[in-house]
Design a protein around this motif. Structure first.
Motif, PDB file in Angstrom:
ATOM      1  N   ALA A   1      48.536  60.147 -14.091  1.00 40.16           N
ATOM      2  CA  ALA A   1      47.916  61.317 -13.461  1.00 40.16           C
ATOM      3  C   ALA A   1      46.898  60.853 -12.423  1.00 40.16           C
ATOM      4  N   PRO A   2      46.844  61.493 -11.247  1.00 38.60           N
ATOM      5  CA  PRO A   2      45.912  61.061 -10.202  1.00 38.60           C
ATOM      6  C   PRO A   2      44.456  61.010 -10.653  1.00 38.60           C
ATOM      7  N   ARG A   3      44.018  61.997 -11.466  1.00 39.49           N
ATOM      8  CA  ARG A   3      42.621  61.991 -11.903  1.00 39.49           C
ATOM      9  C   ARG A   3      42.328  60.802 -12.814  1.00 39.49           C
ATOM     10  N   HIS A   4      43.331  60.335 -13.552  1.00 40.60           N
ATOM     11  CA  HIS A   4      43.123  59.167 -14.406  1.00 40.60           C
ATOM     12  C   HIS A   4      43.047  57.883 -13.581  1.00 40.60           C
ATOM     13  N   LEU A   5      43.913  57.752 -12.589  1.00 43.74           N
ATOM     14  CA  LEU A   5      43.851  56.587 -11.710  1.00 43.74           C
ATOM     15  C   LEU A   5      42.520  56.568 -10.955  1.00 43.74           C
ATOM     16  N   GLN A   6      42.088  57.717 -10.504  1.00 39.93           N
ATOM     17  CA  GLN A   6      40.812  57.807  -9.801  1.00 39.93           C
ATOM     18  C   GLN A   6      39.658  57.405 -10.707  1.00 39.93           C
ATOM     19  N   ARG A   7      39.719  57.831 -11.960  1.00 38.32           N
ATOM     20  CA  ARG A   7      38.650  57.498 -12.898  1.00 38.32           C
ATOM     21  C   ARG A   7      38.604  55.991 -13.180  1.00 38.32           C
ATOM     22  N   ILE A   8      39.755  55.368 -13.317  1.00 36.19           N
ATOM     23  CA  ILE A   8      39.804  53.918 -13.552  1.00 36.19           C
ATOM     24  C   ILE A   8      39.174  53.165 -12.382  1.00 36.19           C
ATOM     25  N   LEU A   9      39.636  53.488 -11.170  1.00 38.92           N
ATOM     26  CA  LEU A   9      39.116  52.807  -9.986  1.00 38.92           C
ATOM     27  C   LEU A   9      37.630  53.101  -9.784  1.00 38.92           C
ATOM     28  N   GLN A  10      37.227  54.327 -10.057  1.00 39.46           N
ATOM     29  CA  GLN A  10      35.815  54.695  -9.906  1.00 39.46           C
ATOM     30  C   GLN A  10      34.931  53.869 -10.838  1.00 39.46           C
ATOM     31  N   ASN A  11      35.333  53.736 -12.089  1.00 39.78           N
ATOM     32  CA  ASN A  11      34.517  52.983 -13.047  1.00 39.78           C
ATOM     33  C   ASN A  11      34.446  51.503 -12.690  1.00 39.78           C
ATOM     34  N   LEU A  12      35.568  50.946 -12.239  1.00 36.37           N
ATOM     35  CA  LEU A  12      35.562  49.529 -11.853  1.00 36.37           C
ATOM     36  C   LEU A  12      34.731  49.303 -10.593  1.00 36.37           C
ATOM     37  N   LEU A  13      34.801  50.234  -9.640  1.00 39.37           N
ATOM     38  CA  LEU A  13      34.008  50.111  -8.419  1.00 39.37           C
ATOM     39  C   LEU A  13      32.511  50.260  -8.707  1.00 39.37           C
ATOM     40  N   GLU A  14      32.166  51.223  -9.557  1.00 39.84           N
ATOM     41  CA  GLU A  14      30.755  51.397  -9.918  1.00 39.84           C
ATOM     42  C   GLU A  14      30.208  50.129 -10.556  1.00 39.84           C
ATOM     43  N   ASN A  15      30.997  49.533 -11.441  1.00 34.45           N
ATOM     44  CA  ASN A  15      30.573  48.293 -12.093  1.00 34.45           C
ATOM     45  C   ASN A  15      30.429  47.158 -11.079  1.00 34.45           C
ATOM     46  N   ALA A  16      31.395  47.046 -10.152  1.00 37.91           N
ATOM     47  CA  ALA A  16      31.354  45.969  -9.156  1.00 37.91           C
ATOM     48  C   ALA A  16      30.167  46.128  -8.211  1.00 37.91           C
ATOM     49  N   ILE A  17      29.899  47.363  -7.758  1.00 36.29           N
ATOM     50  CA  ILE A  17      28.771  47.588  -6.845  1.00 36.29           C
ATOM     51  C   ILE A  17      27.454  47.323  -7.551  1.00 36.29           C
ATOM     52  N   ARG A  18      27.357  47.728  -8.823  1.00 39.74           N
ATOM     53  CA  ARG A  18      26.112  47.553  -9.578  1.00 39.74           C
ATOM     54  C   ARG A  18      25.727  46.086  -9.677  1.00 39.74           C
ATOM     55  N   HIS A  19      26.720  45.213  -9.825  1.00 40.81           N
ATOM     56  CA  HIS A  19      26.428  43.800 -10.052  1.00 40.81           C
ATOM     57  C   HIS A  19      26.630  42.939  -8.801  1.00 40.81           C
ATOM     58  N   SER A  20      26.933  43.556  -7.682  1.00 40.59           N
ATOM     59  CA  SER A  20      27.100  42.799  -6.440  1.00 40.59           C
ATOM     60  C   SER A  20      25.736  42.490  -5.824  1.00 40.59           C
ATOM     61  N   PRO A  21      25.567  41.287  -5.272  1.00 34.83           N
ATOM     62  CA  PRO A  21      24.305  40.973  -4.589  1.00 34.83           C
ATOM     63  C   PRO A  21      24.274  41.618  -3.206  1.00 34.83           C
ATOM     64  N   LYS A  22      23.112  41.733  -2.640  1.00 37.04           N
ATOM     65  CA  LYS A  22      22.969  42.286  -1.287  1.00 37.04           C
ATOM     66  C   LYS A  22      23.716  41.398  -0.296  1.00 37.04           C
ATOM     67  N   ASP A  23      24.425  42.041   0.638  1.00 35.98           N
ATOM     68  CA  ASP A  23      25.242  41.364   1.652  1.00 35.98           C
ATOM     69  C   ASP A  23      26.449  40.637   1.041  1.00 35.98           C
ATOM     70  N   GLY A  24      26.826  41.013  -0.179  1.00 36.74           N
ATOM     71  CA  GLY A  24      27.975  40.390  -0.813  1.00 36.74           C
ATOM     72  C   GLY A  24      29.292  41.007  -0.362  1.00 36.74           C
ATOM     73  N   LYS A  25      30.370  40.484  -0.899  1.00 36.39           N
ATOM     74  CA  LYS A  25      31.712  40.969  -0.557  1.00 36.39           C
ATOM     75  C   LYS A  25      32.305  41.726  -1.743  1.00 36.39           C
ATOM     76  N   LEU A  26      33.018  42.798  -1.419  1.00 41.88           N
ATOM     77  CA  LEU A  26      33.650  43.647  -2.424  1.00 41.88           C
ATOM     78  C   LEU A  26      35.045  43.993  -1.922  1.00 41.88           C
ATOM     79  N   SER A  27      36.052  43.934  -2.798  1.00 44.58           N
ATOM     80  CA  SER A  27      37.412  44.195  -2.335  1.00 44.58           C
ATOM     81  C   SER A  27      38.248  44.877  -3.411  1.00 44.58           C
ATOM     82  N   ILE A  28      39.221  45.656  -2.928  1.00 44.91           N
ATOM     83  CA  ILE A  28      40.244  46.257  -3.783  1.00 44.91           C
ATOM     84  C   ILE A  28      41.595  45.847  -3.213  1.00 44.91           C
ATOM     85  N   THR A  29      42.433  45.270  -4.042  1.00 45.44           N
ATOM     86  CA  THR A  29      43.787  44.896  -3.613  1.00 45.44           C
ATOM     87  C   THR A  29      44.802  45.460  -4.607  1.00 45.44           C
ATOM     88  N   ALA A  30      46.003  45.674  -4.120  1.00 41.13           N
ATOM     89  CA  ALA A  30      47.091  46.148  -4.974  1.00 41.13           C
ATOM     90  C   ALA A  30      48.383  45.503  -4.521  1.00 41.13           C
TER      91      ALA A  30
END
Length: 357
Positions: free
Chosen positions: A234-263
């Motif tokens: 379901a689209p809302r479930h995929l969105q929730r998965i990606l949202q939670n992983l992105l929130e976690n990645a941004i929270r622990h990323s240093p300033k001026d760091g790199k962030l990426s999503i690949t598929a």
């Protein structure tokens, strides 16, 4: 009445009945005195031998019954590790095996009950802490505003912004708890709703992260295949998965760091799957914590502190959603530093119906 006494009584009655028959035969001249004495002696001798055989042959049976009774008594007293020895006749060995299986089942059930009680206590304790912190902050700022001790306009607005941030944090925590409780019920989506297009989900999701990405000046990159990625979720479930992983990645990323999503699409034995990867350049996760990181309310000492803003629910929600949709999720060390969270989902493929040439 004990089993030994019961069998001896039966044996005595049988011998007495035979002797009565011999007396009757002798009285009606069907047997001579010599024959009567010989048969009576043989019957009594057979009775004595039978009693001795009963005595020796019943001992292992009684021992087996006592072992089973002792095992049952120990389990009733709370010793769920009680087991009985597999010995004796075949039927008693089968009974011992069934008894031990019952004991193992009871022990496992009790262990699960204790684990559930422990998890519930931990949940309440974590919830109390996570709710108390923003509530105490809101209370202190509101009291300061009520006492009119803030005269500076800029400080006044900062107080209001902090109150708003903490109330949003409370709302997110409550929403996470609500979603987690509903996901535990494993509610199945109708098959016709299990179709997501990765590009559409990302187009809707990514604008929400513009501000936090800009605040940390992160270099954000999205890499998808040229063709559309269609997923059985379901689209809302995929969105929730990606949202939670992105929130976690941004929270622990240093300033001026790199962030990426690949598929990428991967051909497997069971069909095509799609593997998503969310990478950051944060402090990373140790090997020992890579399984624990997906448990509810889990925080390591260095990377998931309470000051970091995470309640420890986002990754567990992502794991539940991925696994309920037949996928897998995990985390690896990124290069040269950081973490690489990945998950797989089944690609959506139209069912083909056979036709003539």
């Amino acid at each position: 009445m004990k089993l030994r006494t019961y069998l001896l009584l039966v044996n005595t009655i049988s011998i007495a009945f035979i002797i009565i028959l011999l007396v009757a035969f002798y009285r009606y001249m069907l047997l001579s005195m010599g024959q009567f004495i010989w048969l009576t002696t043989a019957t009594i001798g057979a009775g004595v031998v039978s009693v001795l055989l009963h005595f020796f042959l019943l001992r292992p049976l009684e021992a087996a019954v006592r072992r089973i009774g002792e095992g049952a008594r120990r389990i009733a007293a709370g010793d769920l590790q009680a087991r009985i020895e597999h010995s004796g006749l075949k039927e008693f060995k089968q009974l011992a095996d069934q008894f031990n299986h019952m004991g193992s089942s009871l022990e496992e059930s009790f262990r699960q009950v204790k684990a559930a009680e422990s998890a519930q206590r931990e949940l309440v304790a974590n919830m109390a802490h996570d709710l108390r912190t923003p509530l105490a902050s809101v209370q202190s700022y509101v009291e300061a505003l009520e006492d009119d001790i803030i005269q500076d306009e800029r400080t006044f607005r900062n107080y209001l912004a902090t109150i708003r941030t903490e109330t949003v944090r409370l709302g997110i925590l409550i929403q996470d708890l609500f979603e987690l409780s509903t996901l535990d019920k494993v509610k199945q989506e109708p098959e016709e709703l299990k179709l997501s297009i990765a590009e559409d989900v990302l187009v809707e999701l990514l604008p929400r992260f513009t501000k936090p990405i800009d605040m940390k000046s992160l270099q954000f990159n999205v890499k998808l295949p040229d063709r559309s990625l269609r997923l059985r979720i379901a689209p809302r479930h995929l969105q929730r998965i990606l949202q939670n992983l992105l929130e976690n990645a941004i929270r622990h990323s240093p300033k001026d760091g790199k962030l990426s999503i690949t598929a990428e699409e991967i051909e497997g034995i069971g069909g095509t799957i799609v593997r998503f990867t969310v990478s950051d350049e944060g402090e990373g996760i140790s090997v020992e914590e890579r399984e624990l990181i997906f448990e509810r309310f889990y925080r390591s000492d260095h990377s998931r502190s309470r000051e970091g803003g995470g309640a420890g629910l986002g990754l567990s929600i992502a794991k539940l959603l991925v696994e309920q949709n037949g996928g897998q999720i995990g985390v690896l060390a990124a290069s040269p530093q950081g973490s690489e969270f990945w998950f797989t989902l089944e690609a959506f493929q139209e069912e083909r119906t056979g036709g003539g040439r």
